[in-house]
Write an enzyme that holds these catalytic residues in place. Structure first.
Site, PDB file in Angstrom:
ATOM      1  N   HIS A  82       0.832  -1.204   0.000  1.00 51.59           N
ATOM      2  CA  HIS A  82       0.000   0.000   0.000  1.00 51.59           C
ATOM      3  C   HIS A  82       0.878   1.270   0.000  1.00 51.59           C
ATOM      4  O   HIS A  82       0.709   2.146  -0.851  1.00 51.59           O
ATOM      5  CB  HIS A  82      -0.906  -0.025   1.241  1.00 51.59           C
ATOM      6  CG  HIS A  82      -1.799   1.160   1.396  1.00 51.59           C
ATOM      7  ND1 HIS A  82      -3.108   1.164   0.985  1.00 51.59           N
ATOM      8  CD2 HIS A  82      -1.577   2.385   1.918  1.00 51.59           C
ATOM      9  CE1 HIS A  82      -3.649   2.340   1.240  1.00 51.59           C
ATOM     10  NE2 HIS A  82      -2.741   3.115   1.820  1.00 51.59           N
ATOM     11  N   GLU A  83       1.817   1.324   0.934  1.00 45.07           N
ATOM     12  CA  GLU A  83       2.646   2.539   1.055  1.00 45.07           C
ATOM     13  C   GLU A  83       3.566   2.692  -0.162  1.00 45.07           C
ATOM     14  O   GLU A  83       3.751   3.805  -0.656  1.00 45.07           O
ATOM     15  CB  GLU A  83       3.464   2.527   2.356  1.00 45.07           C
ATOM     16  CG  GLU A  83       2.634   2.557   3.649  1.00 45.07           C
ATOM     17  CD  GLU A  83       1.687   3.757   3.776  1.00 45.07           C
ATOM     18  OE1 GLU A  83       1.893   4.780   3.083  1.00 45.07           O
ATOM     19  OE2 GLU A  83       0.719   3.662   4.548  1.00 45.07           O
TER      20      GLU A  83
ATOM     21  N   HIS B 225       1.761   4.218  -3.014  1.00 45.18           N
ATOM     22  CA  HIS B 225       1.701   5.693  -2.957  1.00 45.18           C
ATOM     23  C   HIS B 225       2.957   6.307  -3.585  1.00 45.18           C
ATOM     24  O   HIS B 225       2.881   7.324  -4.265  1.00 45.18           O
ATOM     25  CB  HIS B 225       1.590   6.177  -1.515  1.00 45.18           C
ATOM     26  CG  HIS B 225       0.221   6.005  -0.911  1.00 45.18           C
ATOM     27  ND1 HIS B 225      -0.929   6.332  -1.593  1.00 45.18           N
ATOM     28  CD2 HIS B 225      -0.177   5.557   0.322  1.00 45.18           C
ATOM     29  CE1 HIS B 225      -1.981   6.085  -0.808  1.00 45.18           C
ATOM     30  NE2 HIS B 225      -1.544   5.609   0.353  1.00 45.18           N
TER      31      HIS B 225
ATOM     32  N   HIS C  53      -5.629   6.643  -2.647  1.00 44.46           N
ATOM     33  CA  HIS C  53      -6.522   5.651  -2.042  1.00 44.46           C
ATOM     34  C   HIS C  53      -7.594   5.234  -3.048  1.00 44.46           C
ATOM     35  O   HIS C  53      -8.119   6.069  -3.783  1.00 44.46           O
ATOM     36  CB  HIS C  53      -7.162   6.203  -0.772  1.00 44.46           C
ATOM     37  CG  HIS C  53      -6.192   6.223   0.372  1.00 44.46           C
ATOM     38  ND1 HIS C  53      -6.269   7.122   1.405  1.00 44.46           N
ATOM     39  CD2 HIS C  53      -5.106   5.453   0.625  1.00 44.46           C
ATOM     40  CE1 HIS C  53      -5.262   6.898   2.252  1.00 44.46           C
ATOM     41  NE2 HIS C  53      -4.547   5.885   1.802  1.00 44.46           N
ATOM     42  N   CYS C  54      -7.890   3.966  -3.044  1.00 45.64           N
ATOM     43  CA  CYS C  54      -8.832   3.404  -4.009  1.00 45.64           C
ATOM     44  C   CYS C  54     -10.119   3.024  -3.282  1.00 45.64           C
ATOM     45  O   CYS C  54     -10.090   2.610  -2.126  1.00 45.64           O
ATOM     46  CB  CYS C  54      -8.192   2.165  -4.645  1.00 45.64           C
ATOM     47  SG  CYS C  54      -9.264   1.319  -5.786  1.00 45.64           S
TER      48      CYS C  54
ATOM     49  N   CYS D 262      -9.154  -3.918  -2.895  1.00 46.50           N
ATOM     50  CA  CYS D 262      -7.907  -3.405  -3.486  1.00 46.50           C
ATOM     51  C   CYS D 262      -6.930  -3.043  -2.365  1.00 46.50           C
ATOM     52  O   CYS D 262      -7.324  -2.462  -1.353  1.00 46.50           O
ATOM     53  CB  CYS D 262      -8.193  -2.178  -4.343  1.00 46.50           C
ATOM     54  SG  CYS D 262      -6.695  -1.446  -5.048  1.00 46.50           S
TER      55      CYS D 262
ATOM     56  N   CYS E  97      -6.456  -3.624  -7.569  1.00 49.19           N
ATOM     57  CA  CYS E  97      -7.666  -3.812  -8.378  1.00 49.19           C
ATOM     58  C   CYS E  97      -7.260  -3.583  -9.844  1.00 49.19           C
ATOM     59  O   CYS E  97      -6.178  -3.033 -10.102  1.00 49.19           O
ATOM     60  CB  CYS E  97      -8.761  -2.824  -7.964  1.00 49.19           C
ATOM     61  SG  CYS E  97      -8.392  -1.122  -8.399  1.00 49.19           S
TER      62      CYS E  97
ATOM     63  N   CYS F 106      -6.023   0.050 -10.590  1.00 47.63           N
ATOM     64  CA  CYS F 106      -4.726   0.403  -9.997  1.00 47.63           C
ATOM     65  C   CYS F 106      -3.597  -0.384 -10.702  1.00 47.63           C
ATOM     66  O   CYS F 106      -2.506   0.131 -10.905  1.00 47.63           O
ATOM     67  CB  CYS F 106      -4.723   0.126  -8.495  1.00 47.63           C
ATOM     68  SG  CYS F 106      -5.809   1.234  -7.577  1.00 47.63           S
TER      69      CYS F 106
END
Lengths: 447, 175
Positions: free
Chosen positions: B130-131, B134, B140-141, B146, B165, B168
């Protein structure tokens, strides 16, 4: 709305707070900017559009409370969220009293701030929708504006103004086509109920059995075919106005039910045991003589008195002829936009004819005639040619039917048809050119 | 794809770091290099809060990144915060090079439950992905499941998958 359409302004003198909060909110796709002081924030407020301002309470120079007051002066729609420490919660509560949307206490749980922002933005969206709907209602008021400056219509408009401030039941009387529904809508839109619906029921258009379920609604299984519960028109008009057109056509049974509803403002759906307490205003309309119907036993006297709290007589068009040119101009403009035709106005001959006609179908008939003329008109002004022959034949006045007038109108029509080709027009009229010139001169016919 | 540098912070176990790093390399199609351990206490520890300031760690990671256009991720067991929040699971620079993730609030023990290494590993992998996402510019989705969906509670992390997802993923593949 998408997240990037929302603007969030962070105002905090502490770099770490505004920087980390900016990064945090940017990840949610919001348009985020930060200001290190109230002064800088005011500059950003001047130049940008913001939905939420997250404002630190304690800042050197202008503090959060003063900034909140300034924001309120600039844009009262922005949701201001005060950021505070535990020690200054009391001040933050004060801030709520002068219009802050909410406050957060540092340090805050990430989930709390996410939810707060989401809630504030939902609030903003609703506020924007509310403004939009109110402007739509203003547009509707324009759309349904009543045209006329005659004494008769002025008197009616004054009565609309008076009665709209009350909740009294109104009975609108007038011939067919005079615009009774328009007056009902004018009363509704000028009243405090304008933000709720005006529900129209044409009582004459529905058979009695259907009208009952239409007005009062029904429960599932109340009768054969009632597969679902259905709200009645009175329920749909809750908070607003119900307009009962052609009220004289309802049956004696429905008259009794209607009387009870008008008296109690309570409705029971067909097949239901529960009674609903509602808040609505009733406007009825008829083009019939109710007094005669009462004498004949076809209309209940008690219902008549219940409806007849305030009576508005809409005058027929022939009693307000001075309004006809205004109405004609209004309809021409209306259809110019709808049909996209370069028609500017009506010739003086055509207008004269329109004004002198009896208009048994009133404003509705006038609108139809103008619409028809707009379709037929090939020039920039509606002329006698474009009007229906029936209108010409029925024009009132002692000398309208004189041979001279008929001859003048006929010559005019032929001249228009031939686009003022004198030779062609004279041939069609079966007279020679000099005779035609003489007649044009005698009848003072201008191109 | 430019390399990803993984840095163990403040004694983070190297074995888990290597496993997470390998997985990140596969997800982002990038070579992964491991840097020596870094102690961030002096630079980021806030005595009044008893937590490490994640923004200060990002500054430090920026200063040790060996090559241009690379990404760097520090993983720590210390509890992280940013000034306005009580805590954060991690922080990253959008389109920037650095990200940091804390494992402290990702363990079952932190919430008084029985330890489960598999769950801990999955949570850590999701947060690192996640990080790092970025740092490649992903925001953010809103798609359920996701990995880029925002998580403010550990339950949110468990709810989502460690995958991107389709939208993304398309974005990442275009990078």
């Amino acid at each position: 709305m998408k997240a990037e359409e929302f603007g969030i302004l962070i105002v905090d003198d502490e770099f770490g707070v505004r920087d980390s909060l900016t990064r945090w909110l940017e990840k949610d796709n919001y348009r985020v900017e930060a200001a290190g002081s109230a002064k800088e924030a005011l500059l950003k407020l001047d130049t940008g559009s913001w939905d939420i301002a997250l404002v630190d309470l304690k800042m050197p120079g202008m503090d959060g409370i003063e900034l909140l007051q300034r924001i309120r002066e600039i844009d009262e729609q922005i949701a201001v969220v005060i950021i505070t420490a535990y020690a200054t919660v009391d001040t933050a509560v004060e801030a709520m009293k002068i219009g802050a949307y909410d406050y957060i206490t540092k340090p805050v749980d990430p989930d709390d701030i996410s939810r707060l922002i989401q809630k504030a933005l939902e609030h903003q969206t609703l506020a924007k929708e509310n403004i939009l709907l109110k402007s739509n209602i203003q547009e509707m008021q324009e759309q349904y504006k009543l045209i006329g400056e005659s004494p008769a219509i002025r008197k009616c408009l004054e009565m609309v103004d008076t009665v709209s401030k009350t909740d009294s039941t109104v009975l609108i009387r007038g011939e067919s086509g005079t615009g009774k529904e328009l007056f009902a809508r004018a009363i509704h839109l000028a009243s405090h109920r304008r933000f709720c619906p005006m529900i129209t029921v044409n009582c004459g258009a529905l058979p009695d059995t259907l009208l009952e379920s239409e007005l009062f609604g029904h429960e599932k299984g109340a009768f054969t075919g009632a597969q679902y519960r259905r709200k009645g028109r009175f329920e749909l008009a809750d908070g607003g106005t119900i307009f009962l057109d052609e009220i004289s056509t309802i049956s004696p049974k429905t008259q009794i039910d209607l009387l009870r509803v008008l008296e109690t403002k309570q409705v029971t759906r067909l097949g239901a045991s529960k009674t609903l307490k509602l808040d609505f205003r009733v406007i009825c309309a008829t083009n019939e003589n109710l007094e005669s119907l009462i004498k004949e036993g076809k209309f209940r006297e008690d219902l008549y008195y219940r409806m007849n709290v305030f009576t508005l007589h809409v005058p027929p068009l022939r009693e307000r002829r001075s309004d006809i040119p205004l109405l004609v101009e209004y309809f021409v403009q209306k259809y110019v936009q709808a049909m996209n035709k370069p028609v500017r106005s009506v010739t003086s001959e055509a207008m004269d004819m329109i004004v002198r006609y009896t208009w048994p179908g009133n404003v509705r008939e006038l609108e139809n005639v103008i619409e028809r003329a707009m379709v037929l008109c090939k020039r920039d002004r509606i002329d006698v040619d474009d009007l229906p022959f029936g209108l010409y034949a029925q024009v009132e006045g002692d000398n309208r039917d004189s041979l001279a007038n008929v001859e003048r109108a006929h010559i005019l029509r032929i001249l228009h048809r031939t686009d003022w080709n004198i030779t062609h027009a004279a041939t069609m009229l079966e007279i020679d050119r000099s005779t035609l010139y003489n007649k044009i001169k005698r009848y003072q016919i201008d191109r | 794809m430019a390399p990803i540098y993984c840095v163990p912070l403040d004694g983070f176990p190297l074995k888990i770091l290597h496993e997470i790093g390998s997985e990140l390399g596969r997800t982002f199609h990038a070579p992964v290099h491991f840097l020596p351990e870094v102690d961030t206490t002096e630079q980021s520890y806030d005595h009044s809060r008893g937590q490490h300031n994640s923004s200060s760690i990002l500054v430090m990671l920026n200063s040790i990144i060996p090559t241009d256009h690379a990404r760097i991720i520090g993983i720590t067991t210390a509890d992280l915060f940013i000034p306005i929040f009580t805590f954060v699971f991690g922080e990253a620079q959008i389109d920037g090079p650095a990200a940091v993730v804390s494992g402290q609030r990702l363990t079952n023990e932190y919430y008084g439950m029985e330890a489960n290494n598999l769950i801990y590993y999955e949570r850590l992998l999701k947060e690192c992905t996640h990080e790092l996402g970025h740092t490649y510019g992903l925001r953010h989705c809103l798609s359920d499941g996701c990995v880029m969906r925002k998580s403010t509670y550990v339950e949110d992390i468990d709810f989502k998958t460690s995958e991107f997802c389709p939208e993304c993923r398309t974005y990442m593949e275009a990078k």
